[in-house]
Design a protein around this motif. Structure first.
Motif, short mmCIF file in Angstrom:
data_model
loop_
_atom_site.label_atom_id
_atom_site.label_comp_id
_atom_site.label_asym_id
_atom_site.label_seq_id
_atom_site.Cartn_x
_atom_site.Cartn_y
_atom_site.Cartn_z
N PRO A 276 31.32 -29.72 -51.55
CA PRO A 276 31.40 -28.37 -50.96
C PRO A 276 31.47 -28.41 -49.43
O PRO A 276 30.84 -29.24 -48.78
CB PRO A 276 30.10 -27.70 -51.43
N GLN B 138 28.07 -18.01 -46.54
CA GLN B 138 27.55 -18.95 -45.53
C GLN B 138 27.04 -18.21 -44.28
O GLN B 138 26.01 -18.56 -43.72
CB GLN B 138 28.66 -19.93 -45.13
N GLU B 139 27.75 -17.18 -43.88
CA GLU B 139 27.37 -16.47 -42.65
C GLU B 139 26.14 -15.61 -42.82
O GLU B 139 25.52 -15.21 -41.84
CB GLU B 139 28.55 -15.59 -42.17
N GLN B 140 25.80 -15.30 -44.05
CA GLN B 140 24.64 -14.42 -44.27
C GLN B 140 23.39 -15.20 -44.69
O GLN B 140 22.32 -14.62 -44.81
CB GLN B 140 24.94 -13.42 -45.39
N THR B 141 23.57 -16.50 -44.96
CA THR B 141 22.48 -17.24 -45.60
C THR B 141 21.61 -17.96 -44.58
O THR B 141 22.11 -18.63 -43.68
CB THR B 141 23.06 -18.26 -46.60
N ILE B 142 20.30 -17.82 -44.75
CA ILE B 142 19.34 -18.57 -43.93
C ILE B 142 18.40 -19.29 -44.89
O ILE B 142 17.81 -18.67 -45.79
CB ILE B 142 18.54 -17.65 -42.98
N ARG C 6 25.56 -24.46 -36.74
CA ARG C 6 24.39 -23.81 -37.35
C ARG C 6 23.19 -23.92 -36.42
O ARG C 6 23.05 -24.90 -35.69
CB ARG C 6 24.08 -24.43 -38.71
N ASN C 7 22.35 -22.92 -36.46
CA ASN C 7 21.12 -22.93 -35.69
C ASN C 7 19.98 -23.43 -36.56
O ASN C 7 19.84 -23.02 -37.70
CB ASN C 7 20.77 -21.52 -35.18
N ILE C 8 19.19 -24.33 -35.99
CA ILE C 8 18.07 -24.88 -36.74
C ILE C 8 16.80 -24.69 -35.93
O ILE C 8 16.74 -25.02 -34.74
CB ILE C 8 18.31 -26.38 -37.03
N ILE C 9 15.80 -24.13 -36.57
CA ILE C 9 14.49 -23.99 -35.95
C ILE C 9 13.59 -25.04 -36.58
O ILE C 9 13.34 -25.00 -37.79
CB ILE C 9 13.91 -22.58 -36.22
N GLU D 15 27.22 -25.36 -52.99
CA GLU D 15 28.44 -24.99 -53.70
C GLU D 15 28.43 -23.48 -53.98
O GLU D 15 29.45 -22.81 -53.81
CB GLU D 15 28.47 -25.76 -55.02
N THR E 161 18.19 -17.99 -35.92
CA THR E 161 18.83 -18.19 -37.23
C THR E 161 19.20 -16.84 -37.83
O THR E 161 18.49 -16.30 -38.66
CB THR E 161 17.89 -18.92 -38.20
N LEU F 135 28.38 -28.27 -47.09
CA LEU F 135 27.53 -29.42 -46.78
C LEU F 135 28.04 -30.04 -45.49
O LEU F 135 29.25 -30.05 -45.24
CB LEU F 135 27.62 -30.48 -47.88
N THR F 136 27.14 -30.57 -44.68
CA THR F 136 27.58 -31.30 -43.49
C THR F 136 28.09 -32.68 -43.92
O THR F 136 28.01 -33.04 -45.09
CB THR F 136 26.41 -31.49 -42.50
N LYS G 106 20.28 -10.05 -44.82
CA LYS G 106 20.71 -11.44 -44.93
C LYS G 106 20.17 -12.03 -46.22
O LYS G 106 19.30 -11.45 -46.88
CB LYS G 106 20.19 -12.26 -43.74
N MET H 236 22.57 -29.06 -45.24
CA MET H 236 23.07 -27.73 -45.60
C MET H 236 23.62 -27.08 -44.35
O MET H 236 22.90 -26.88 -43.37
CB MET H 236 21.93 -26.90 -46.18
N ASN H 237 24.89 -26.73 -44.39
CA ASN H 237 25.53 -26.21 -43.18
C ASN H 237 25.35 -24.69 -43.08
O ASN H 237 26.31 -23.92 -43.06
CB ASN H 237 27.00 -26.60 -43.16
N VAL H 238 24.10 -24.28 -43.08
CA VAL H 238 23.76 -22.88 -42.86
C VAL H 238 22.61 -22.87 -41.84
O VAL H 238 21.98 -23.90 -41.61
CB VAL H 238 23.30 -22.16 -44.15
N ASP H 239 22.35 -21.71 -41.26
CA ASP H 239 21.19 -21.60 -40.36
C ASP H 239 19.92 -21.89 -41.16
O ASP H 239 19.77 -21.39 -42.28
CB ASP H 239 21.10 -20.18 -39.78
N MET H 240 19.05 -22.69 -40.58
CA MET H 240 17.84 -23.05 -41.32
C MET H 240 16.62 -23.14 -40.43
O MET H 240 16.72 -23.38 -39.24
CB MET H 240 18.03 -24.39 -42.05
N GLY I 86 22.27 -16.39 -39.27
CA GLY I 86 23.42 -16.64 -40.13
C GLY I 86 24.51 -17.34 -39.33
O GLY I 86 24.88 -16.88 -38.25
N LYS I 87 24.97 -18.47 -39.87
CA LYS I 87 25.94 -19.29 -39.14
C LYS I 87 27.32 -18.67 -39.18
O LYS I 87 27.99 -18.68 -40.20
CB LYS I 87 26.01 -20.69 -39.76
N THR I 88 27.74 -18.13 -38.05
CA THR I 88 29.09 -17.58 -38.00
C THR I 88 30.07 -18.69 -37.65
O THR I 88 29.67 -19.77 -37.22
CB THR I 88 29.18 -16.45 -36.95
#
Lengths: 258, 80, 366
Positions: free
Chosen positions: A20, A53-57, C215-218, A45, C206, A23-24, A98, A72-76, C208-210
């Motif tokens: 997917p 992806q843009e809404q997921t934390i 991506r932002n990581i805390i 996936e 964080t 994934l990084t 979100k 995981m290539n999302v904000d975390m 949401g990664k546009t």
């Protein structure tokens, strides 16, 4: 990776499955055959398939998956041990539109973080909790978990888990399913292709329910730990089927009433 | 029989063999060679792969890309 | 707090309620907390008041514990929200792990400690015995909070704004270190003007990664020692830069022969001591640190050159006095007067102490 290939006998084949994009490129640090990686793959996936992806934390725990955010290539956010669902609550409450998930192991979720787990579910926080239960503390070197089976040999129960001294494995998913504010509670695995397909469906549904603001979705994934169990990955599959699943039966514990 | 194949990213394969036991066609095996990390990686040993994606689903490393022959209609067009 | 933003008539308010009202006016996005005496009025006020403010979208949530509260603060702060919690000493102890993570992850937020006497479950009476915990980090690792110590209900309200300004400027947790008396007492207060604290941009949050950004990581996990040291060096640079924010108040220090040093409620009492002493001809001055971190070391050192002695007054066994001695470096004798466990020195007690010390020093000098 190529979209199409020509086989030796001239037949053209098309790409039908690939890693997917959510994934990084970082290779997993997990031991060979670990369920963590499989669940990461499926989770990401679903994020790719649903286009969220843009809404997921995501919230990573303390435990083997402490570095989930490397992959995981999302904000975390990385939470303190046991507090992932409280952190997820904080994120979700200030950004209710979100999509928020926490990803936690058995020590994190069912030992040190039991209060947070129960109360997050009891409030019906509109998040997804992914709970990896492999019955052992992998990262710290194979100590007893709250979910270790009776008699299970670990480095802190070297003669087997003695239930007269340390109690029985905690079926926290059953506890969570009792709470009125939880919406969807299920126990899955990732040990064979069919199980992975079912897990993917469960995660997909959970994100859809979250979009519909239905409340807490809770997915336990009964998982392996080849290093902690001191088995080959292939042997862990047999142990899952013969020993873990009878104690932690797979299937939905709470499904939405229609 | 539907034809398929896979490509394995041998650099990140850890040789856990979960794909081998998941493969209904028994067309996967560990290589005699090692990758840079010291793992014997998995490889396709026969042309009987159907591209069912089972191996990729259980692959912890997300190291497998799967290819499959298109559905018959499309296949006929492709052959023209 | 600038005078021009005070546009309202004074109100008579309880400290905890003035603090809560200031928080609403500072447009906090969220408050997470757990009741504990003597600060429960903060969450009670917010729970009652926020639903009546149609223009406010403040999240107010009673968590299952202080542990959960501070981790909710972490999550919300990481998501870019202006967020706070409040508690009292035992609850603040429970939060220390989370505060350490917040400091390491460099998240702005406000933690209010309405201190009560300890150790242990202690008492619900006012104390200043959390000075060490507040100013030296409190949890594990090398870090500091920005610590503001109000000495009136007015400051309790004003410092909400100041604390968020500093927290957001430095991406660092800030603490208001009050005490049970300040939280509970009613005083005249002119509240800060609503909506007068602008929101700052937080591109690291964080949300949401546009597609246009990574991506932002805390996180507070930096497992490679080289990286962890680098993060620590960055933190230390930040703390060095924060030293410019040091604030204190001086009363009658020009001609002072005796310098009282006290913060918060103790400083209020020392004002009275000063008046009583001056009426008797003893030239007493007062230095009140307003920021406890950063601490006014330099100014105390300057004043130490001019006075006969310094008396540090606290409601504890002697905590800030260590910083005073570090500042003075032997330039003048430093004495300590304190009571513990929720007991408060009276102005007479302190004045007697001043006189006793003067007498002792005079004997020595003769």
């Amino acid at each position: 990776m190529e979209e199409k290939l020509i086989l030796e006998d001239g037949i053209e084949v098309e790409q039908v499955y690939r890693r997917p994009e959510t994934l990084t490129d970082v290779p997993y640090h997990y031991c060979p055959g670990c369920s963590h990686s499989v669940v990461h793959n499926v989770l990401m996936e679903v994020v790719a398939d649903l286009g969220i992806q843009e809404q997921t934390i995501g919230v990573a725990p303390v435990g083997c998956s402490v570095f989930a955010y490397h992959y995981m290539n999302v904000d975390m956010q990385e939470a303190a041990h046991g507090r992932a669902s409280a952190v997820a609550t904080g994120i979700k409450r200030v950004m209710p539109d979100k999509l928020v998930f926490s990803y936690q192991g058995d020590g994190d979720l069912a030992a040190i973080g039991t209060a947070e787990t129960i109360h997050t579910a009891n409030r019906g926080e509109n998040i997804l909790v992914v709970f990896i239960n492999n019955g052992i503390y992998g990262m710290t070197g194979g100590q007893m978990a709250p979910t270790s089976l009776p008699g299970m040999v670990t480095s802190t129960s070297p003669y087997g888990r003695d239930v007269s001294m340390v109690g029985y494995p905690l079926k926290i998913t059953e506890l969570v399913a009792q709470l009125p504010a939880t919406y969807y509670v299920t126990r899955q695995s990732a040990h064979n292709p069919n199980a992975v397909r079912k897990l993917k469906k469960a995660i997909t549904k959970s994100f859809e329910y979250q979009q519909q603001k239905k409340g807490t979705c809770f997915i336990e994934v009964v998982s392996n730990c080849p290093s902690g169990w001191k088995m080959t990955p292939v042997e862990t599959i047999k142990y899952l089927e013969e020993v873990m699943f009878p104690y932690y039966p797979l299937g939905d514990l709470k499904v939405p009433k229609n | 029989m539907i034809r398929g194949t896979i490509k394995v990213d041998t650099k990140i394969c850890k040789g856990c063999e979960l794909c081998i036991i998941a493969c209904p066609q028994d067309v996967l095996a560990l290589s005699v060679n090692f990758n840079e990390k010291g793992y014997r990686y998995v490889e396709l040993i026969s042309s009987a792969c159907t591209g069912c994606i089972n191996c990729a689903l259980v692959c912890p490393e997300a190291a497998i890309t799967v290819y499959r022959e298109p559905k018959p209609v499309k296949k006929a067009q492709a052959k023209v | 707090m600038e005078k021009e933003i005070r546009t309202e008539e004074p109100r008579l308010m309880k400290g905890n309620e003035a603090l809560a009202e200031a928080a609403i006016r500072a447009n906090i996005d969220a408050y997470f907390g757990y009741p504990i005496t003597p600060q429960s009025e903060v969450i009670e006020y917010l729970m009652f008041e926020v639903p009546n403010r149609k223009d406010k979208k403040t999240v107010v949530l009673q968590a299952e514990s202080e542990v959960a509260s501070i981790n909710m603060v972490y999550g919300a702060a990481g998501a870019g929200a202006r967020v706070m919690t409040s508690s009292s000493s035992p609850g603040i102890s429970l939060m220390q792990e989370g505060i350490s993570y917040i400091a390491s992850a460099q998240l702005p937020c406000l933690v209010v400690n309405v201190v009560r006497g300890g150790p242990g479950l202690g008492t619900i009476q006012p104390s200043q015995s959390d000075y060490f915990q507040a100013t030296k980090g409190g949890g594990h690792g090398d870090y500091h909070l920005i610590v503001l110590a109000p000495s009136s209900v007015q400051e309790l309200a004003d410092f909400v704004f100041d604390a968020f300004k500093l927290a957001e400027k430095y991406r660092n947790p800030a603490m208001i270190l009050a005490d049970g008396a300040l939280g509970q007492m009613m005083e005249k207060v002119v509240l800060p003007k609503d909506n007068s604290l602008p929101k700052v941009s937080k591109p690291w949050a964080t949300t949401g990664k546009t597609k246009d950004r990574e991506r932002n990581i805390i996180t507070s996990l930096f497992i490679q020692p080289e990286v962890m040291e680098k993060v620590n060096l960055e933190l230390q640079e930040k703390y060095a830069a924060m030293q410019s924010e040091v604030r204190w108040e001086e009363l009658n220090t020009d001609d002072a022969e005796v310098l009282l040093v006290a913060f918060g409620l103790s400083a209020r009492i020392c004002q009275k001591v000063m008046d009583l002493g001056r009426a008797k001809g003893i030239k007493i001055g007062l230095l009140r640190p307003i920021t406890l971190y950063p601490f006014p070391y330099k100014r105390i050192a300057e004043l130490a050159e001019k006075v006969d002695f310094i008396l540090d007054v606290e409601m504890n066994a002697g905590q800030m006095v260590e910083d005073v001695r570090l500042a003075v470096e032997g330039r003048a004798p430093v004495y300590f007067k304190g009571r513990m466990g929720g007991m408060i020195s009276t102005p007479d007690d302190i004045l007697n102490e001043v006189e006793a010390i003067s007498e002792k020093l005079n004997v020595l000098h003769q």
